[in-house]
Design a protein around this motif. Sequence first.
Motif, short mmCIF file in Angstrom:
data_model
loop_
_atom_site.label_atom_id
_atom_site.label_comp_id
_atom_site.label_asym_id
_atom_site.label_seq_id
_atom_site.Cartn_x
_atom_site.Cartn_y
_atom_site.Cartn_z
N GLY A 27 1.03 -1.43 0.38
CA GLY A 27 0.01 -0.08 0.19
C GLY A 27 0.92 1.57 -0.29
O GLY A 27 2.00 0.96 0.76
N GLU A 29 0.13 3.71 1.66
CA GLU A 29 0.69 4.08 3.53
C GLU A 29 1.13 2.78 3.77
O GLU A 29 2.31 3.07 5.28
N VAL A 41 -11.75 -1.24 3.57
CA VAL A 41 -11.02 -0.60 3.41
C VAL A 41 -10.22 -0.47 1.42
O VAL A 41 -10.68 -1.13 0.85
N THR A 43 -7.25 1.05 -0.85
CA THR A 43 -6.49 1.78 -0.95
C THR A 43 -5.48 2.38 -2.20
O THR A 43 -5.70 1.07 -2.61
N SER A 44 -4.72 2.42 -2.22
CA SER A 44 -3.79 2.50 -3.67
C SER A 44 -2.58 2.21 -2.91
O SER A 44 -2.11 1.75 -2.04
#
Length: 133
Positions: A27, A29, A41, A43-44
């Motif tokens: 991810g 993050e 969730v 997420t990129s």
Amino acid sequence: MATFHFDFVGPERSLYSGEVESVQLPGTEGEMTVLAGHAPVLTSLRVGVIVVTERANSGKRIYVRGGFADIGPTGVTVLAERAAPIEELTPESLDRDIEAAELQRDATEDLQKREELNGQIVQLQETKNLLKL
């Protein structure tokens, strides 16, 4: 261990569809591991390797360069910008990806975009080193 459904779709083809015990995602993050019952969730994804564990001591690794993961309690869907099974990667293919990112970086005057592309270049080089290609 409980399982859930995992779908991985690349731009040209579906790379995986089936029941798995866990999926480790790169991810933006940070790394994250998804198990059955995970909280929802979206997420990129950054450049890296997705590790799919089908059952103990059995799984697959898939190279991904950007995209999104939609995570829920009963499944995960990954839509990738670029992807390939690890077995299909070559040093030349990763070098082409690095060169393409460098050309994009050099062609833009947008400082934020340049920083983003610098990060991608570093991630591509780290992936190449990690996979010993």
